[in-house]
Scaffold this motif. Structure first.
Motif, PDB file in Angstrom:
ATOM      1  N   GLY A  50       0.806  -1.222   0.000  1.00  0.00           N
ATOM      2  CA  GLY A  50       0.000   0.000   0.000  1.00  0.00           C
ATOM      3  C   GLY A  50       0.837   1.269   0.000  1.00  0.00           C
ATOM      4  O   GLY A  50       0.394   2.318   0.452  1.00  0.00           O
ATOM      5  N   GLY A  73       2.605   3.922  -2.401  1.00  0.00           N
ATOM      6  CA  GLY A  73       2.593   4.320  -3.805  1.00  0.00           C
ATOM      7  C   GLY A  73       3.799   5.162  -4.166  1.00  0.00           C
ATOM      8  O   GLY A  73       4.148   6.105  -3.457  1.00  0.00           O
ATOM      9  N   GLY A 102       3.071  14.080   5.205  1.00  0.00           N
ATOM     10  CA  GLY A 102       2.063  13.289   4.504  1.00  0.00           C
ATOM     11  C   GLY A 102       2.547  12.567   3.265  1.00  0.00           C
ATOM     12  O   GLY A 102       1.766  12.239   2.380  1.00  0.00           O
ATOM     13  N   THR A 103       3.847  12.305   3.184  1.00  0.00           N
ATOM     14  CA  THR A 103       4.370  11.678   1.970  1.00  0.00           C
ATOM     15  C   THR A 103       4.641  10.190   2.139  1.00  0.00           C
ATOM     16  O   THR A 103       5.129   9.549   1.206  1.00  0.00           O
ATOM     17  N   GLY A 104       4.376   9.659   3.327  1.00  0.00           N
ATOM     18  CA  GLY A 104       4.503   8.211   3.494  1.00  0.00           C
ATOM     19  C   GLY A 104       5.669   7.758   4.342  1.00  0.00           C
ATOM     20  O   GLY A 104       6.011   6.581   4.360  1.00  0.00           O
ATOM     21  N   LYS A 105       6.274   8.681   5.100  1.00  0.00           N
ATOM     22  CA  LYS A 105       7.421   8.301   5.925  1.00  0.00           C
ATOM     23  C   LYS A 105       7.012   7.271   6.986  1.00  0.00           C
ATOM     24  O   LYS A 105       7.652   6.235   7.144  1.00  0.00           O
ATOM     25  N   THR A 106       5.931   7.595   7.690  1.00  0.00           N
ATOM     26  CA  THR A 106       5.469   6.676   8.737  1.00  0.00           C
ATOM     27  C   THR A 106       5.012   5.356   8.124  1.00  0.00           C
ATOM     28  O   THR A 106       5.285   4.280   8.658  1.00  0.00           O
ATOM     29  N   LEU A 107       4.348   5.479   6.989  1.00  0.00           N
ATOM     30  CA  LEU A 107       3.876   4.298   6.271  1.00  0.00           C
ATOM     31  C   LEU A 107       5.029   3.345   5.955  1.00  0.00           C
ATOM     32  O   LEU A 107       4.954   2.142   6.218  1.00  0.00           O
ATOM     33  N   HIS A 160      -5.632   3.856  -3.011  1.00  0.00           N
ATOM     34  CA  HIS A 160      -6.691   4.343  -2.128  1.00  0.00           C
ATOM     35  C   HIS A 160      -8.098   4.253  -2.737  1.00  0.00           C
ATOM     36  O   HIS A 160      -9.075   4.487  -2.035  1.00  0.00           O
ATOM     37  N   ASN A 165      10.323  17.036   8.882  1.00  0.00           N
ATOM     38  CA  ASN A 165      10.051  17.889   7.727  1.00  0.00           C
ATOM     39  C   ASN A 165      11.141  18.952   7.607  1.00  0.00           C
ATOM     40  O   ASN A 165      11.147  19.738   6.680  1.00  0.00           O
ATOM     41  N   ALA A 180      -1.018  11.934   1.565  1.00  0.00           N
ATOM     42  CA  ALA A 180      -2.097  12.185   2.529  1.00  0.00           C
ATOM     43  C   ALA A 180      -3.174  13.067   1.894  1.00  0.00           C
ATOM     44  O   ALA A 180      -4.372  12.859   2.100  1.00  0.00           O
TER      45      ALA A 180
HETATM   46  P1  ATP Z   1       4.340  13.424   8.656  1.00  0.00           P
HETATM   47  O1  ATP Z   1       5.630  14.073   8.254  1.00  0.00           O
HETATM   48  O2  ATP Z   1       3.205  14.411   8.723  1.00  0.00           O
HETATM   49  O3  ATP Z   1       4.432  12.523   9.834  1.00  0.00           O
HETATM   50  P2  ATP Z   1       4.403  11.162   6.872  1.00  0.00           P
HETATM   51  O4  ATP Z   1       5.309  11.387   5.721  1.00  0.00           O
HETATM   52  O5  ATP Z   1       4.857  10.284   7.964  1.00  0.00           O
HETATM   53  O6  ATP Z   1       3.883  12.553   7.400  1.00  0.00           O
HETATM   54  P3  ATP Z   1       2.278   9.286   6.588  1.00  0.00           P
HETATM   55  O7  ATP Z   1       1.776   9.362   7.988  1.00  0.00           O
HETATM   56  O8  ATP Z   1       3.063   8.108   6.210  1.00  0.00           O
HETATM   57  O9  ATP Z   1       3.058  10.613   6.237  1.00  0.00           O
HETATM   58  O10 ATP Z   1       1.065   9.458   5.550  1.00  0.00           O
HETATM   59  C1  ATP Z   1      -0.242   9.757   5.989  1.00  0.00           C
HETATM   60  C2  ATP Z   1      -1.223   8.929   5.188  1.00  0.00           C
HETATM   61  O11 ATP Z   1      -1.236   9.386   3.831  1.00  0.00           O
HETATM   62  C3  ATP Z   1      -0.873   7.469   5.110  1.00  0.00           C
HETATM   63  O12 ATP Z   1      -1.393   6.751   6.188  1.00  0.00           O
HETATM   64  C4  ATP Z   1      -1.496   7.060   3.788  1.00  0.00           C
HETATM   65  O13 ATP Z   1      -2.871   6.831   3.937  1.00  0.00           O
HETATM   66  C5  ATP Z   1      -1.329   8.292   2.934  1.00  0.00           C
HETATM   67  N1  ATP Z   1      -0.076   8.237   2.154  1.00  0.00           N
HETATM   68  C6  ATP Z   1       0.962   9.103   2.224  1.00  0.00           C
HETATM   69  N2  ATP Z   1       1.947   8.771   1.367  1.00  0.00           N
HETATM   70  C7  ATP Z   1       1.532   7.665   0.726  1.00  0.00           C
HETATM   71  C8  ATP Z   1       2.103   6.835  -0.277  1.00  0.00           C
HETATM   72  N3  ATP Z   1       3.305   7.089  -0.789  1.00  0.00           N
HETATM   73  N4  ATP Z   1       1.386   5.767  -0.691  1.00  0.00           N
HETATM   74  C9  ATP Z   1       0.168   5.508  -0.183  1.00  0.00           C
HETATM   75  N5  ATP Z   1      -0.425   6.246   0.761  1.00  0.00           N
HETATM   76  C10 ATP Z   1       0.231   7.318   1.222  1.00  0.00           C
END
Ligand code: ATP
Length: 298
Positions: free
Chosen positions: A20, A22, A64-69, A211, A175, A240
């Protein structure tokens, strides 16, 4: 038994496509190679090579770019413990006066397991979100509480002290790469630095696909929706924000299917669809944090 045995295994049947995530294929494989590959070497090899596992990585880039993901999915893939997540501002606000103690606690479970099980211990991942928040005050001396200093120092001493702790990986996130204390970034500490940037058009299409997969399966996504077109129209959207866009589009679909406007319960459940026009309306309504989409709606 070896001193630096492997302590992670890849879950059988693992596929990147199922995670999941992307548009981050390259970043994911680079992180995996630099920070995790050594952990799935057969036991003994690491000792023969004479290296140690990487114990810290830093993921940086816009929110919101997927770091935590990525961090969570890597943990799942390696069958690690559920990661412990801590965040910078929380450490500063909530734990004033006992921040060192809290950092110690973060590492305690891993230390305990390493003591009990040695190299059989599983991998413990610690995610430190908004790491910049504890760095800001370091050395500033002007009005700061100094809590940041002690948090960073405690982290440093933990990272430097984990010679025998093979079962820990600290994943810092920020960030604001420019705010991160440079002492934390040195080799042996948060050694691998990876930028996770806003998705390009290809990445956006992948994220939108991921999504909308459920919607598509249940035929709620109308056949007039073209994911590639939406990817073109959503320049500067983060992952996000794309997932938010789908929510907004769904709400337009919802409003169309309620008899007396969007406040009523869904009347026409059978025919509820989210259409191209709903996505276009949602795009019109959304402003991505990092600039406005340049392309005009077609
Ligand atoms: P922050 O810096 O705010 O902590 P982050 O980079 O850790 O942000 P995430 O928490 O990973 O962002 O992303 C938030 C949500 O956005 C994810 O749970 C997912 O639903 C969606 N999302 C973000 N990036 C992706 C991706 N590359 N592929 C799929 N879904 C994504």
């Amino acid at each position: 038994k070896t001193r630096a045995a492997a302590n992670a295994i890849i879950q059988p049947g693992f596929k990147f496509e199922d995670m999941g995530i992307g548009g981050l294929d390259k970043e994911f494989s680079a992180i995996f190679r630099r920070a995790f590959a050594s952990r799935i070497f057969p036991p003994g090899i690491i000792e023969q090579i004479g290296i140690q596992h990487v114990r810290g990585i830093l993921l940086y880039g816009p929110p919101g770019t997927g770091k935590t993901l990525i961090a969570r999915q890597i943990g799942k893939m390696l069958n690690a413990r559920e990661p412990k997540i801590i965040n910078g501002p929380e450490v500063l606000n909530k734990y004033v006066g006992q921040s060192e103690e809290n950092i110690r606690k973060l590492f305690a479970d891993a230390e305990k397991e390493q003591k009990e099980k040695g190299n059989e211990s599983g991998l413990h991942i610690i995610i430190f979100d908004e790491l910049d928040a504890v760095c800001k005050q370091r050395g500033s001396g002007s009005g700061g509480t100094g809590v940041g200093d002690s948090v960073v120092n405690q982290l440093l001493s933990k990272l430097d002290g984990v010679e025998q702790l093979n079962n820990i990986l600290l994943i810092g996130m920020t960030n604001r790469m420019d705010m991160i204390d440079e002492a934390l970034l040195r080799a042996g500490r948060l050694e691998v630095h990876m930028e996770i940037s806003l998705p390009d058009e290809y990445g956006r299409a992948q994220i939108l696909q991921i999504h909308t997969a459920k919607m598509k399966k249940s035929n709620i996504l109308d056949s007039d929706v073209n994911i590639d077109e939406l990817a073109k129209l959503t320049k500067n959207y983060s992952g996000a924000e794309l997932s938010g866009l789908i929510r907004t589009a769904s709400s337009y679909g919802f409003a169309r299917h309620t008899k007396v406007g969007s406040m009523a319960a869904l009347q026409d459940v059978e025919n509820y669809r989210v259409k191209r026009e709903d996505f276009l309306a949602a795009i019109e309504e959304t402003t991505p944090l990092f600039g406005v989409a340049e392309e005009e709606l077609g």
